[in-house]
Design a protein around this motif. Sequence first.
Motif, PDB file in Angstrom:
ATOM      1  N   SER A   1      -3.947  33.403 -27.350  1.00 48.11           N
ATOM      2  CA  SER A   1      -3.355  33.002 -28.629  1.00 48.11           C
ATOM      3  C   SER A   1      -3.520  31.502 -28.885  1.00 48.11           C
ATOM      4  O   SER A   1      -3.423  31.059 -30.027  1.00 48.11           O
ATOM      5  N   VAL A   2      -3.772  30.731 -27.839  1.00 46.87           N
ATOM      6  CA  VAL A   2      -4.068  29.304 -28.029  1.00 46.87           C
ATOM      7  C   VAL A   2      -5.397  29.156 -28.767  1.00 46.87           C
ATOM      8  O   VAL A   2      -5.568  28.263 -29.594  1.00 46.87           O
TER       9      VAL A   2
ATOM     10  N   LEU B   1      -1.511  23.492 -19.352  1.00 49.02           N
ATOM     11  CA  LEU B   1      -1.959  23.437 -20.744  1.00 49.02           C
ATOM     12  C   LEU B   1      -0.882  23.980 -21.685  1.00 49.02           C
ATOM     13  O   LEU B   1      -0.577  23.361 -22.706  1.00 49.02           O
ATOM     14  N   LYS B   2      -0.290  25.103 -21.331  1.00 47.52           N
ATOM     15  CA  LYS B   2       0.757  25.678 -22.184  1.00 47.52           C
ATOM     16  C   LYS B   2       1.968  24.759 -22.261  1.00 47.52           C
ATOM     17  O   LYS B   2       2.571  24.608 -23.327  1.00 47.52           O
TER      18      LYS B   2
ATOM     19  N   ILE C   1       2.673  25.228 -29.935  1.00 46.62           N
ATOM     20  CA  ILE C   1       3.015  26.630 -29.699  1.00 46.62           C
ATOM     21  C   ILE C   1       4.532  26.737 -29.627  1.00 46.62           C
ATOM     22  O   ILE C   1       5.218  25.801 -29.220  1.00 46.62           O
ATOM     23  N   SER C   2       5.044  27.889 -30.035  1.00 45.30           N
ATOM     24  CA  SER C   2       6.498  28.045 -30.107  1.00 45.30           C
ATOM     25  C   SER C   2       7.101  28.586 -28.817  1.00 45.30           C
ATOM     26  O   SER C   2       8.285  28.401 -28.568  1.00 45.30           O
ATOM     27  N   ASP C   3       6.294  29.266 -28.010  1.00 45.28           N
ATOM     28  CA  ASP C   3       6.807  29.859 -26.784  1.00 45.28           C
ATOM     29  C   ASP C   3       5.818  29.579 -25.661  1.00 45.28           C
ATOM     30  O   ASP C   3       4.609  29.725 -25.836  1.00 45.28           O
ATOM     31  N   ILE C   4       6.342  29.209 -24.512  1.00 50.08           N
ATOM     32  CA  ILE C   4       5.475  28.860 -23.388  1.00 50.08           C
ATOM     33  C   ILE C   4       4.917  30.104 -22.696  1.00 50.08           C
ATOM     34  O   ILE C   4       3.951  30.026 -21.945  1.00 50.08           O
TER      35      ILE C   4
END
Length: 181
Positions: free
Chosen positions: A94-95, A75-76, A85-88
């Motif tokens: 936070s999602v 998902l990430k 999202i900016s970082d995996i």
Amino acid sequence: MGDPKRPKKKYVEGKPKRLWNSDLLMSELRLIGEYGLRNKKELWLARALLRSIKHRAREILSAPMEIRGEAEKRLKDRLFRMGLISDINIPLDSVLALDVTAVLERRLQTLVYRKGMARSIHEARQLIVHGHISINGVRVRSPGYLVPRNLEDGIGFAPTSRIVKAKVTQQVNQGGQAVNQ
């Protein structure tokens, strides 16, 4: 089977239950103006996408640890490729904090405006619909196209666009040499 003339609505999940709530109406109107959306259905589509992502994140959080690790990574990774999202390496919680503006920022219309290719968000929509914008040389005519992170740098004017031809002739008329973009 269903009637082929009437496709299933894709925004059913994103449509609010109370359409005439004044706070909701004002927030929707602000988003429509800020992102140059044509109607509320486009906003509802973005909300439906975000709702399905959050639903999947909640399912993963409640899953056993054996299943959770791999599903969370998938998902990430998907959200990172989409550019939501900016970082995996962020936590999955936070999602759940994502809002509809994250989805609206990934639309082609918004990215064309943010890159400075159009003077306004509405002009960006018009350029896309009229076929002046391409992604990696492929003309895209849908302003609601969600641009993945890896294609973001490929956004530019279509090579056969009149805008590109006008810029080249303007450079030649000014005495400069024509440069391909």
